[in-house]
Design an enzyme around this catalytic site. Structure first.
Site, PDB file in Angstrom:
ATOM      1  N   ALA A  99       0.858  -1.181   0.000  1.00  0.00           N
ATOM      2  CA  ALA A  99       0.000   0.000   0.000  1.00  0.00           C
ATOM      3  C   ALA A  99       0.889   1.224   0.000  1.00  0.00           C
ATOM      4  O   ALA A  99       1.936   1.249   0.651  1.00  0.00           O
ATOM      5  CB  ALA A  99      -0.915   0.007   1.226  1.00  0.00           C
ATOM      6  N   CYS A 100       0.497   2.227  -0.764  1.00  0.00           N
ATOM      7  CA  CYS A 100       1.214   3.496  -0.813  1.00  0.00           C
ATOM      8  C   CYS A 100       2.678   3.266  -1.194  1.00  0.00           C
ATOM      9  O   CYS A 100       2.968   2.472  -2.088  1.00  0.00           O
ATOM     10  CB  CYS A 100       1.063   4.212   0.533  1.00  0.00           C
ATOM     11  N   THR A 101       3.612   3.909  -0.508  1.00  0.00           N
ATOM     12  CA  THR A 101       5.020   3.800  -0.884  1.00  0.00           C
ATOM     13  C   THR A 101       5.652   2.482  -0.469  1.00  0.00           C
ATOM     14  O   THR A 101       6.859   2.288  -0.658  1.00  0.00           O
ATOM     15  CB  THR A 101       5.831   4.966  -0.286  1.00  0.00           C
ATOM     16  N   GLY A 102       4.861   1.569   0.056  1.00  0.00           N
ATOM     17  CA  GLY A 102       5.371   0.225   0.325  1.00  0.00           C
ATOM     18  C   GLY A 102       5.879  -0.445  -0.942  1.00  0.00           C
ATOM     19  O   GLY A 102       6.773  -1.295  -0.881  1.00  0.00           O
ATOM     20  N   ALA A 149      -2.250   2.479  -4.657  1.00  0.00           N
ATOM     21  CA  ALA A 149      -1.828   3.877  -4.627  1.00  0.00           C
ATOM     22  C   ALA A 149      -1.821   4.362  -3.176  1.00  0.00           C
ATOM     23  O   ALA A 149      -1.749   3.565  -2.241  1.00  0.00           O
ATOM     24  CB  ALA A 149      -2.743   4.710  -5.511  1.00  0.00           C
TER      25      ALA A 149
END
Length: 208
Positions: A99-102, A149
């Site tokens: 999730a996200c910048t993971g 995102a």
């Protein structure tokens, strides 16, 4: 089925709690929060901690791996212990997700090279430099990788996985149980829809 959710200092809470709320409701599923060092791990706002009950070595074969993002993710970009564990568990996982910048951590571990993936809107250039084709889609499936995102998109990603793992009926039931029917009061959820001054303010806060 075992779901391993990675924690590290400075993680963004919703990145991991959103997928936890969804995937943890799948039948016969155990969710384990893992970290390099077990114990309480504090989030990016330094006001909430989650207990990582296991170290990486104690979770060698999870069926699903979820990595969230957050400001602390930058320090993990060179954490070879984390990268080695991600590469190891990825060999046998059914799904490796972020999730996200993971997704940047998955890319830094060498797992997304040549693939399509998504991340927070402010991180697309970094993802591209890591050998990944960035996508503006909210959820991207490429092989057995599922990326989401920014922040709240982790819920969409988890529901997508729930449908692929357990079927649409189960996923829709979970969606109803958590009453996930977003109706935001503003149309400022992406740089394409937010007013220019809001985008500018957000960029300044992210860069601070």
């Amino acid at each position: 089925m075992q779901v391993a959710i990675v924690l590290y200092p400075g993680f963004t809470s919703l990145d991991v709690i959103g997928p936890y709320e969804v995937l943890g409701r799948l039948p016969d599923t155990e969710v384990v929060f893992v970290a390099e060092h077990p114990g309480l791990v504090v989030n990016d706002l330094r006001s909430l901690s989650i207990n990582a009950v296991a170290s990486f070595d104690e979770v060698p074969n999870p069926d699903v791996v979820v990595v969230g993002g957050g400001p602390g993710q930058m320090e993990q970009m060179t954490n070879e212990n984390l990268h080695e564990w991600l590469r190891k568990v990825d060999r046998t996982s059914t799904w490796t997700a972020s999730a996200c910048t993971g997704s940047m951590l998955l890319a830094a571990a060498g797992l997304l090279e040549g693939r399509q993936a998504t991340t927070h809107w402010a991180g697309h250039e970094i993802l591209a430099k890591l050998g990944v084709t960035p996508s503006k889609e909210r959820v991207v499936i490429d092989g057995h990788y599922a990326t989401a995102a920014g922040v709240s998109a982790g819920i969409d990603m988890a529901l997508t996985l729930a449908g692929l793992i357990a079927g649409d009926d189960v996923a829709q039931t979970i969606q109803l149980i958590i009453e996930y029917a977003p109706e935001p009061p503003y149309h400022a959820g992406s740089p394409d829809s937010a007013p220019a001054e809001v985008v500018e303010r957000a960029m300044k806060e992210i860069s601070a």
